[in-house]
Scaffold this active site. Structure first.
Site, mmCIF file in Angstrom:
data_model
loop_
_atom_site.group_PDB
_atom_site.id
_atom_site.type_symbol
_atom_site.label_atom_id
_atom_site.label_comp_id
_atom_site.label_asym_id
_atom_site.label_seq_id
_atom_site.Cartn_x
_atom_site.Cartn_y
_atom_site.Cartn_z
ATOM 1 N N TYR A 45 0.809 -1.225 0.000
ATOM 2 C CA TYR A 45 0.000 0.000 0.000
ATOM 3 C C TYR A 45 0.845 1.280 0.000
ATOM 4 O O TYR A 45 0.305 2.373 0.124
ATOM 5 C CB TYR A 45 -0.940 -0.013 1.213
ATOM 6 N N ASP A 219 2.322 -7.241 15.496
ATOM 7 C CA ASP A 219 2.618 -8.578 16.025
ATOM 8 C C ASP A 219 4.098 -8.773 16.360
ATOM 9 O O ASP A 219 4.437 -9.314 17.417
ATOM 10 C CB ASP A 219 2.183 -9.647 15.011
ATOM 11 N N HIS A 240 -0.567 10.192 8.942
ATOM 12 C CA HIS A 240 -0.576 10.764 7.599
ATOM 13 C C HIS A 240 -1.658 11.831 7.546
ATOM 14 O O HIS A 240 -2.796 11.596 7.947
ATOM 15 C CB HIS A 240 -0.841 9.693 6.536
ATOM 16 N N HIS A 348 -0.358 6.152 10.466
ATOM 17 C CA HIS A 348 0.267 5.776 9.196
ATOM 18 C C HIS A 348 1.557 4.990 9.369
ATOM 19 O O HIS A 348 1.767 3.994 8.698
ATOM 20 C CB HIS A 348 0.546 7.053 8.396
ATOM 21 N N GLU A 372 9.405 -1.730 9.204
ATOM 22 C CA GLU A 372 8.688 -0.841 10.119
ATOM 23 C C GLU A 372 8.668 -1.342 11.554
ATOM 24 O O GLU A 372 8.549 -0.542 12.484
ATOM 25 C CB GLU A 372 7.254 -0.606 9.635
ATOM 26 N N ARG A 383 9.481 10.425 10.506
ATOM 27 C CA ARG A 383 10.017 9.880 9.251
ATOM 28 C C ARG A 383 9.832 10.858 8.100
ATOM 29 O O ARG A 383 8.752 11.383 7.878
ATOM 30 C CB ARG A 383 9.300 8.576 8.914
#
Length: 522
Positions: A45, A219, A240, A348, A372, A383
């Site tokens: 994505y 996770d 975002h 985001h 990430e 970032r």
């Protein structure tokens, strides 16, 4: 099962390492475990692209480094920033060799984009589906390598460490593999591995309203935390600024930052273009600034969203650069030639995660992290746009280089089978759903773009109650993916809140109204 390398996650980080190590050692076995289909990841994505210095006449490594340090607001590790930025061209060359395609201009050179926080055009992209294209190329290459096994619909429950096994030779905390749930059969088994790589992506679903896919439940970070790995900078959640507004609050569709780089304006409900009131860079300010400004506008007005105005842009050029965004808006009956796009900030990207060194090593022996879920020090407090795919490529390469010079040592230990004796199949899925919604609302309301000490302290009390309820469910019932995901999200939320309370100054993506520095309110 046994493997030389166990990779948890099938995004750009996990696939890049897997392809490289499998090419280097065709006799060694690589197992990739991923909880959804093999192509479902945050990478898929990623719309914007990869930030890489290519036009040396106008751009330079020095400029990219400076932009990254400014966005990180003094908390980046400068040596890491320099390393990542300077490796960009080499890592791009590898993507091209693997068959990834990127947009070129009429002169046959890369059609470089520009996004918020960047001083020059340096974003290599494939229309507005860059991550999808990179994922496609990497998966194609992975399938060509017979020593890579990809296991979709398999969920990693927990890492296996000294806590589970008796290892007379273990002088330090060590990872031996993981417990894995086959989501189709319900069976739980172990994968013993010489090396385990966490490449499990982000945490966006902790907030509910997010640009991340449904699988982004933190996770890997939660597993590492329970295994007692060092976790750092969890307070720095990047929101975002421009997710497509959905009145139901379920939208996860991202309106890329590149659209603002293309010239779009942000307007409030009155039509006022408000960003120049806050920052000289206007719409091209870094994401934390833009998100805080939108949040301030919404709090002043009580409105649910602001607008992104593209009506003054060349519609044919827009369609060429952003076909996916154009079609998504069209499906929502938004004509970008005449209509403003309703947008709202959404969770985001996480700048923190499992703490690693330059080789991707965590504080646990034989456990590495990349992408990430890791905290490398590149992003600092915020970032810079399109630095995340670059970071994943560089650190996957670094982890590969480290292992390319080493034999895999399969530790001689017996891992006990998963013990669920005395548990029953839950018939109360509604309890999981209710607790998840309560957790997500708690995080949005108390631990969002703008925080306060009072809200954070209340959040701690609320989350302790949710944690207690979910742990009871976990101990009493047989494992399900949704129960494990909720447990992981609670662990991640706890880390975000605790580390937010520890921070006493506003930096980058972290903003607390009780700290001295405030954004300018107009």
């Amino acid at each position: 099962m046994t493997s030389d390398y166990l990779v948890i996650g099938s995004g750009i980080a996990g696939l890049t390492f897997s392809v490289k190590i499998a090419e280097k050692f065709p006799e060694r076995k690589v197992v990739i475990v991923t909880k959804a289909s093999e192509d479902e990841s945050n990478t898929k994505y990623a719309q914007g692209g990869v930030a890489i210095v290519l036009n040396k006449e106008e751009d330079s490594f020095k400029k990219h480094i400076k932009d990254t340090l400014i966005a990180g607001d003094g908390l980046c590790k400068e040596d890491v920033v320099k390393m990542v930025v300077k490796e960009g061209p080499d890592r791009l060359e590898e993507l091209l060799l693997w068959g990834a395609n990127f947009d070129v201009n009429d002169a046959g050179k890369f059609d470089l984009g520009k996004e918020g926080g960047h001083s020059e055009y340096r974003i290599v992209h494939h229309k507005d589906i860059t991550g999808y294209e990179i994922e496609r190329a990497l998966l194609k290459r992975a399938h060509q390598l017979p020593n890579i096994s990809i296991m979709p619909h398999h969920f990693a429950i927990d890492l296996v460490t000294n806590h589970h096994v008796k290892d007379a030779n273990a002088e330090e905390l060590t990872c031996y593999g993981a417990y894995i749930l086959n989501q189709k059969t319900g069976d739980i088994f172990t994968i013993k591995s010489g090396v385990t790589l966490l490449a499990s992506g982000g945490i966006g679903r902790v907030y509910g309203h997010t640009t991340n896919p449904a699988i982004a439940t933190g996770d890997g970070i939660a597993m590492a935390y329970r295994a007692k790995a060092r976790i750092k900078d969890m307070e720095f959640v990047q929101f975002h600024p421009t997710a497509l507004y959905d009145a139901k609050g379920e939208s996860s569709f991202l309106i890329s930052e590149a659209v603002r780089g293309f010239g779009a304006y942000l307007r409030n409900q009155n039509g006022h273009r408000f960003m120049p009131d806050y920052d000289d860079r206007a719409e091209l300010a870094s994401r934390d600034i833009v998100s805080q400004c939108i949040d301030n506008e919404l709090k002043k007005s009580g409105d649910q969203h602001v607008y992104l105005d593209c009506t003054h842009l060349d519609v044919e050029a827009f369609k060429k650069h952003f076909p996916n965004i154009f079609n998504k808006c069209k499906s929502r009956h938004i004509n970008i030639e005449t209509d403003w796009i309703p947008v709202v900030p959404a969770s985001h990207y996480l700048c923190g995660g499992v703490k690693v060194n330059k080789k991707g090593k965590t504080s646990i022996k034989n456990l590495f992290a990349c992408g990430e879920c890791s905290r490398t020090g590149l992003h600092g407090a915020n970032r810079l746009a399109s630095n995340s795919l670059l970071e994943a490529l560089v650190y996957a390469h670094n982890i590969f280089k480290y292992h390319a010079k080493r034999d895999v040592v399969m530790l001689n230990v017996d891992i006990p089978k998963w013990n669920d004796e005395g548990t029953t199949i839950s018939k109360e899925h509604v309890l999981i759903q209710h607790n998840q919604k309560e957790l997500q609302a708690l995080m949005r309301d108390y631990v969002g773009i703008v925080r306060s000490n009072q809200r954070l302290k209340r959040a701690i009390k609320r989350i302790e109650l949710i944690y207690s309820e979910v742990e009871d469910l976990y101990k009493q019932h047989k494992i399900t993916t949704s129960l494990c995901e909720l447990r992981n999200m609670i662990n991640v939320a706890h880390l975000i809140i605790e580390q937010s309370l520890e921070r006493t100054e506003n930096k980058g993506g972290y903003f607390n109204i009780d700290n001295a520095k405030k954004i300018k309110s107009v």
